[in-house]
Design a protein around this motif. Structure first.
Motif, mmCIF file in Angstrom:
data_model
loop_
_atom_site.group_PDB
_atom_site.id
_atom_site.type_symbol
_atom_site.label_atom_id
_atom_site.label_comp_id
_atom_site.label_asym_id
_atom_site.label_seq_id
_atom_site.Cartn_x
_atom_site.Cartn_y
_atom_site.Cartn_z
ATOM 1 N N GLU A 38 2.476 35.400 11.163
ATOM 2 C CA GLU A 38 2.866 36.286 12.253
ATOM 3 C C GLU A 38 4.283 36.811 12.042
ATOM 4 O OE1 GLU A 38 2.737 38.520 15.687
ATOM 5 O OE2 GLU A 38 1.145 37.619 14.474
ATOM 6 N N ARG A 47 5.362 40.744 11.694
ATOM 7 C CA ARG A 47 6.376 41.405 12.524
ATOM 8 C C ARG A 47 7.465 42.029 11.652
ATOM 9 N NH1 ARG A 47 5.939 36.682 15.773
ATOM 10 N NH2 ARG A 47 7.986 35.984 15.022
ATOM 11 N N GLN A 80 6.279 45.291 10.479
ATOM 12 C CA GLN A 80 6.139 46.258 11.569
ATOM 13 C C GLN A 80 7.445 46.992 11.849
ATOM 14 O OE1 GLN A 80 4.565 43.834 14.781
ATOM 15 N NE2 GLN A 80 2.596 44.903 14.695
#
Length: 803
Positions: free
Chosen positions: A21, A25, A28
């Protein structure tokens, strides 16, 4: 997700979900990696992972950087991206799992399941999200689960089983975050949500249960409805309070409520505070009020009753509270009971308030004595003080004045001033000025010899006493003295100056045994006497005739252990100058004639006041300052008319003098005068007490003990008893007042000491003047002898005693 069609690949050791995760991120964030919107990270080989970007441009940006560094708790992970999968075989493994058909259950809140089932819009959104990964959903209300199955007809769209599970987990996690199930338990609020049409919308559902209701919908929508409900249905809480305590915390409490609980309304009632508003805020406000009151501090200040009365009647309480409200960080509450009680949240505020009232409020009690204590001067005092009080209290009560009578039988009045220190001091100054400058008082100065009464005007000339506005009158009543009368301020100075001058005079007594010599000095020879007075600057006055043998009046000195001298003296104790003087008293009657009255008259009113106020147990000694008495301390005792008590007191007196460093002591005949005891018994008790004290503990500091007896019978009793009790001690006999000097003419026969004698007192400014006068008188005597005829041969005798 289908919209993320631009993959990149990288190799790494086994990654847990949290690391996946964090990597997702990272990619992103365009400012960190150059990427953008992307899907979940999925494993496509043993050490190979894939992440797909929505935009081709974002894929290209991240590939342009050779290495991406991501920090995990202080350790860097370096990732190198590639556009193609390094291990194609691994990427195709999930195909087998898809062929079996994926089925997965997700636990959901029962009320959320009902909401999804009842709300077509919410269900379609969920259905669309699941369809994007090739799945359908069914609800199991009994197990409180949503069962997701892979739609084998549509297929997974090329996604692996692992990726599908990740996407499903994300869908249901988002689902739980999107909706809120709010439980309403307060009866009034339950009734409202069930009846209010505002809660019956397409997006919000209400599910009633036994004793409560559950509101379900999107988070923001539900919160908004609940907030409206809490405002429209406030909680009301009534709190009992003590008014004085609430005033101290009111300001801080209101500030706290305004800052943190603005929706709560505070209503003041009689001994109550009512809080009305949202329940949580109301409960927090009530807890805050309780906390503030528990933190209250208290301080008690001891004040005289007169000052407490003034505080209550003058408005000082409200004045100080208003002042401290502005000047101190925390207010202070005043309450007057048996004490002044201060209350506040702050210890510092209490200390400042206490210091202020102690500094600014006071009570003074002033004794009026003499003429000022009785009319008409007392009436004038009242008039002046009442006028000054009226002026001070013109705008507010600032000072109070009251008059109190002294003890019964005494001409004394007390004035009590209570109020603000500034005004008390002003009235005290007014009273002091009146007593000093306006009131006429009369004091006395004792004369050392009664012969000086009739020639006091010549004494004033001898000592060069200046004339003042004070009148001086010599008197034989109640004893030889000078009455000093005038304004108190002047009388006190003249009294002191006169007493000092008289004490500095030197005196001797010339005693003549022959009546002819006496006649000579009274008759024609008087001119010779006046010549001696002028030449030597002395006064010569005849004393009264003495019929008592001089040997009987002689003092005696006894040397005790440790070279302590015990003297038995015939004289007046008020003339003593020893370090300590004993006063015999019953601690009640100070007006009956006797030693006590004489000592107190000489010592002054301060000593009498100290004696009256003294707290002393039976058979104990009260030590006071000497006042105007020329000693260091006065020791007051009560013999209780008991010789055993008197003996014990003498031992204690001597021990006290030794421990206090007093070198000399004067003792009267305790209880032998107005006390009524037999002089022989008193003499034995006092002498035995002295003997025991001197022998049991050697005396180092006290070296001179004088037993001063003012009655002849008492003196002779003491002298006889001393001879009996100290038979083997050296006893030195001396004259009553000084050492004896004898001038014998060899040719003149000695005559008996019991013959009639005449005495002449010689007073001068110094010893030399007196000695010169005696010598000149001797020459006059010799001249007289040389002119007498041989036929008148008689025995003449001339003795000159220095006293």
């Amino acid at each position: 997700m289908d919209e993320c069609l631009h993959p990149v690949f990288f190799e790494a050791e086994e990654l847990i979900d949290s690391k996946k995760e964090k990597i997702r991120r990272y990619f992103q964030k365009k400012r960190h990696s150059g990427g953008g919107d992307c899907g979940m990270i999925e494993k496509v080989g043993d050490k190979t992972y894939r992440i797909c970007f929505k935009e081709k441009e974002d894929q290209e940006h991240v590939l342009r950087r050779n290495t991406h560094t991501i920090n995990f708790n202080g350790r860097d992970l370096n990732i190198t991206l590639s556009e193609s999968c390094p291990n194609h075989g691994s990427a195709n493994r999930p195909q087998t799992a898809k062929a079996k058909g994926l089925e997965k259950s997700f636990s959901l809140n029962m009320f959320l399941l009902h909401y999804l089932n009842d709300n077509i819009k919410a269900f379609k959104i969920l259905q669309k999200q699941l369809s994007s990964v090739g799945c359908t959903v069914e609800f199991s209300f009994e197990e409180e689960k949503a069962v997701v199955k892979e739609d084998m007809g549509k297929g997974s769209g090329g996604c692996s089983a692992e990726k599908m599970e990740q996407q499903l987990a994300w869908v249901f996690s988002s689902l739980i975050d999107t909706y809120l199930c709010y439980h309403v338990v307060e009866p009034k609020q339950v009734q409202m949500v069930l009846q209010d049409s505002a809660f019956k919308t397409d997006d919000i559902k209400v599910y009633p249960e036994s004793g409560y209701a559950v509101v379900v919908g999107e988070v923001n929508a539900v919160k908004e409805k609940i907030a409206i409900m809490e405002k429209s249905l406030p909680t009301i809480k009534e709190l009992p309070i003590v008014e004085k305590l609430f005033k101290l915390v009111e300001e801080e409490f209101n500030q706290e409520m305004f800052a943190n609980y603005p929706d709560v309304k505070v209503i003041r009632g009689s001994a109550t505070i009512t809080l009305e508003g949202p329940d949580t805020d109301v409960q927090s406000g009530a807890a805050k009020l309780d906390e503030l009151i528990k933190n209250m501090k208290e301080k008690r200040v001891k004040f005289p009753t007169a000052l407490l009365t003034f505080i209550k009647t003058s408005g000082a309480i409200s004045k100080y509270q208003a002042r401290f409200q502005q000047s101190l960080r925390n207010p202070v509450f005043f309450e007057v009971g048996s004490d002044l009680v201060l209350s506040s949240l702050s210890s510092d505020a209490l200390n400042e308030a206490e210091a202020a009232v102690m500094r600014e409020l006071k009570v003074e009690i002033i004794e009026l004595q003499g003429a000022a204590a009785v009319p008409p001067d007392l009436d004038r005092v009242r008039e002046i003080l009442m006028k000054a009080k009226k002026e001070a209290n013109i705008s507010e009560l600032r000072v109070d004045v009251s008059f109190m009578s002294g003890a019964r039988g005494t001409a004394m009045t007390k004035v009590q001033l209570a109020g603000y220190s500034e005004d008390v001091n002003k009235l005290n100054e007014v009273l002091h000025d009146f007593q000093i400058n306006k009131v006429t008082t009369e004091e006395e100065v004792k004369l050392p010899h009664p012969e000086l009464v009739d020639c006091f005007d010549k004494v004033l000339g001898l000592i060069s006493m200046k004339e003042t506005m004070v009148t001086l009158k010599a008197s034989h009543v109640p004893h030889p003295c000078v009455l000093v009368k005038g304004p108190r301020s002047l009388v006190q100075k003249v009294q002191t100056d006169l007493a000092t001058s008289l004490a500095q005079l030197s005196t001797d007594t010339v005693m003549l045994n022959e009546p002819a010599v006496q006649w000579y000095f009274q008759g024609d020879g008087r001119q010779n006497t006046k010549l001696v007075e002028r030449s030597c600057q002395v006064l010569i006055r005849e004393k009264q005739h003495l019929q008592t043998p001089t040997s009987d009046l002689a003092d005696i000195t006894i040397t005790l252990k440790g070279r302590v001298k015990l003297q038995v003296v015939f004289g007046d104790i008020t003339n003593e100058t020893t370090d300590a003087v004993v006063n015999t008293t019953d601690f009640r009657d100070f007006q009956t004639d006797g030693v006590c009255k004489d000592i107190l008259r000489k010592a002054g009113p301060q000593v009498e006041t100290a004696l009256k106020n003294g707290k002393v147990n039976s058979e104990e000694i009260l030590e006071t300052p000497p006042g105007m008495f020329p000693c260091k301390a006065i020791l007051h005792v009560c013999g209780k008319k008991d010789t055993a008590v008197i003996e014990q007191l003498l031992r204690r007196i001597i021990q006290l003098c030794e421990s206090s460093g007093y070198k000399s002591l004067a003792v009267p005949a305790i209880c032998a005068g107005s006390g009524g005891l037999d002089p022989d018994s008193v003499a034995h008790a006092i002498l035995q007490g002295v003997k025991t004290a001197a022998s049991s503990h050697p005396l180092q500091r006290l070296t001179n003990i004088r037993l001063v007896l003012n009655k002849l019978t008492v003196f002779l009793a003491f002298k006889k008893k001393a001879m009996q009790m100290f038979p083997f001690t050296v006893i030195n006999s001396v004259s009553t007042h000084a050492n004896i000097q004898v001038m014998n003419e060899p040719r003149i026969p000695h005559i008996s000491s019991t013959a009639q004698q005449s005495a002449f007192l010689i007073v001068g400014l110094c010893g030399k003047n007196v000695d010169d006068a005696i010598a000149m008188l001797g020459r006059v005597y010799q001249l007289l002898q040389s002119t007498q005829t041989q036929q008148e041969e008689k025995g003449y005798f001339w003795n000159c005693f220095l006293m």
